[in-house]
Design a protein around this motif. Structure first.
Motif, mmCIF file in Angstrom:
data_model
loop_
_atom_site.group_PDB
_atom_site.id
_atom_site.type_symbol
_atom_site.label_atom_id
_atom_site.label_comp_id
_atom_site.label_asym_id
_atom_site.label_seq_id
_atom_site.Cartn_x
_atom_site.Cartn_y
_atom_site.Cartn_z
ATOM 1 N N ARG A 1 1.563 -9.639 13.375
ATOM 2 C CA ARG A 1 1.289 -8.192 13.335
ATOM 3 C C ARG A 1 -0.122 -7.932 12.810
ATOM 4 N NH1 ARG A 1 3.844 -3.476 10.588
ATOM 5 N NH2 ARG A 1 5.498 -4.708 9.663
ATOM 6 N N ARG B 1 -7.076 -5.151 17.854
ATOM 7 C CA ARG B 1 -7.026 -4.118 18.900
ATOM 8 C C ARG B 1 -8.389 -3.429 19.006
ATOM 9 N NH1 ARG B 1 -3.145 -0.697 15.161
ATOM 10 N NH2 ARG B 1 -4.714 0.357 13.928
ATOM 11 N N GLY C 1 -2.406 3.644 5.445
ATOM 12 C CA GLY C 1 -2.311 3.171 6.828
ATOM 13 C C GLY C 1 -3.220 1.991 7.092
ATOM 14 N N LYS D 1 0.812 -1.216 0.000
ATOM 15 C CA LYS D 1 0.000 0.000 0.000
ATOM 16 C C LYS D 1 0.849 1.270 0.000
ATOM 17 C CE LYS D 1 -0.565 -0.564 4.904
ATOM 18 N NZ LYS D 1 0.719 0.041 5.185
ATOM 19 N N ILE E 1 -7.356 4.736 7.819
ATOM 20 C CA ILE E 1 -7.602 6.017 7.137
ATOM 21 C C ILE E 1 -9.068 6.094 6.685
ATOM 22 C CG2 ILE E 1 -6.842 7.597 5.319
ATOM 23 C CD1 ILE E 1 -4.717 6.825 7.471
ATOM 24 N N ARG F 1 5.820 4.290 13.602
ATOM 25 C CA ARG F 1 7.197 3.800 13.626
ATOM 26 C C ARG F 1 8.104 4.819 14.336
ATOM 27 N NH1 ARG F 1 8.827 -0.218 9.561
ATOM 28 N NH2 ARG F 1 6.923 -1.163 8.754
ATOM 29 N N THR G 1 1.223 6.938 7.079
ATOM 30 C CA THR G 1 0.889 7.083 8.503
ATOM 31 C C THR G 1 1.569 6.016 9.362
ATOM 32 O OG1 THR G 1 -1.154 5.769 8.387
ATOM 33 C CG2 THR G 1 -1.343 8.136 7.956
HETATM 34 O O1 DC Z 1 2.317 0.186 7.551
HETATM 35 P P1 DC Z 1 3.487 0.006 8.518
HETATM 36 O O2 DC Z 1 4.091 -1.349 8.453
HETATM 37 O O3 DC Z 1 4.516 1.081 8.386
HETATM 38 O O4 DC Z 1 2.822 0.180 9.976
HETATM 39 C C1 DC Z 1 3.515 -0.099 11.156
HETATM 40 C C2 DC Z 1 2.530 -0.322 12.296
HETATM 41 O O5 DC Z 1 1.900 0.920 12.633
HETATM 42 C C3 DC Z 1 1.369 -1.254 11.964
HETATM 43 O O6 DC Z 1 1.690 -2.610 12.247
HETATM 44 C C4 DC Z 1 0.252 -0.747 12.829
HETATM 45 C C5 DC Z 1 0.548 0.715 12.973
HETATM 46 N N1 DC Z 1 -0.303 1.573 12.139
HETATM 47 C C6 DC Z 1 -1.533 1.893 12.649
HETATM 48 O O7 DC Z 1 -1.922 1.394 13.702
HETATM 49 N N2 DC Z 1 -2.348 2.751 11.983
HETATM 50 C C7 DC Z 1 -1.973 3.287 10.809
HETATM 51 N N3 DC Z 1 -2.779 4.152 10.193
HETATM 52 C C8 DC Z 1 -0.704 2.940 10.264
HETATM 53 C C9 DC Z 1 0.110 2.061 10.955
#
Ligand code: DC
Length: 212
Positions: free
Chosen positions: A163, A170, A112, A13, A115, A36, A31
């Motif tokens: 993950r 959650r 994300g 994405k 979103i 991170r 996002t």
């Molecule tokens: O897309 P990514 O792998 O960079 O995201 C890292 C972590 O951040 C993902 O496992 C959950 C969190 N995340 C989130 O909770 N909400 C978002 N909008 C983007 C990422």
């Protein structure tokens, strides 16, 4: 126009969102990089990821200029981000920044997990990207190797699955498609194919030709 791109870990994405932003001349916000950055701040300070108050403080102190830091890309930081992003107050603190980014002209692509559901529920187009876990693990392994990191594909697959499960289960803003999101399965598409499929969806929505 606001374009929301959501999906699980390593679904492609991020690359898709970046390409769409370039195509339409919009700004792009990854996002995941925000969460991170919060996780990275804790790790660098030697703080415990279970320390919610420290995570909230790191979120309050977030400097958007640091979101391009290559250190944020590592697998370890991604997993840690999944942990800190489950704290409701961390998400709350980061909400306005994301909404403001989306609202600023000329338009934005945000990618994300939430979103389309929470950050921009009124986005003009929502795309939920999926891909088979094995395909995602393979891509992440190749990316890590390209960065010169040692990568164990089986461990990466296990981590991606764990993950996804944490992000989906959650309590606040879980990973799930918005009701009005279009699903884009890019398991068998290369980057160009994914970009074309997404542009087809966006153009069809813009022309009023596509209903969910
Ligand atoms: O897309 P990514 O792998 O960079 O995201 C890292 C972590 O951040 C993902 O496992 C959950 C969190 N995340 C989130 O909770 N909400 C978002 N909008 C983007 C990422």
């Amino acid at each position: 126009m606001i374009i929301a791109i959501d999906g699980p870990a390593a679904s492609g994405k991020g690359t898709l969102a970046k390409r769409l932003a370039a195509h339409y001349g919009y700004r792009h916000l990854d996002t995941g990089a925000i969460y991170r950055a919060v996780a990275h701040a804790l790790i660098s300070r030697g703080a415990d990821l279970g320390d919610e108050a420290a995570a909230v403080a790191a979120a309050r102190g977030l400097d958007p200029q640091t979101l391009d830091d290559p250190a944020l890309k590592s697998h370890q930081v991604g997993t840690a981000a999944s942990v800190v992003s489950a704290y409701p107050e961390v998400r709350e603190v980061l909400l306005n920044f994301q909404r403001q980014f989306a609202a600023d002209p000329p338009g934005a692509v945000l990618d994300g997990r939430d979103i389309g559901t929470v950050i921009c529920p009124n986005a003009d187009v929502k795309i939920f990207v999926v891909a088979d876990p094995e395909v995602r693990a393979r891509r992440r392994t190749l990316e890590a190797q390209a960065r010169g990191e040692a990568a164990d594909e089986a461990a990466i697959l296990a981590d991606i699955l764990a993950r996804d499960e944490r992000d989906r289960s959650r309590a606040v803003a879980p990973l799930k498609p918005a009701e009005d999101a279009y699903l884009l399965d890019n398991s068998h598409l290369d980057i160009e194919g994914g970009v074309r499929a997404a542009i087809d969806i966006i153009e069809a929505v813009r022309a009023g030709r596509r209903e969910v």
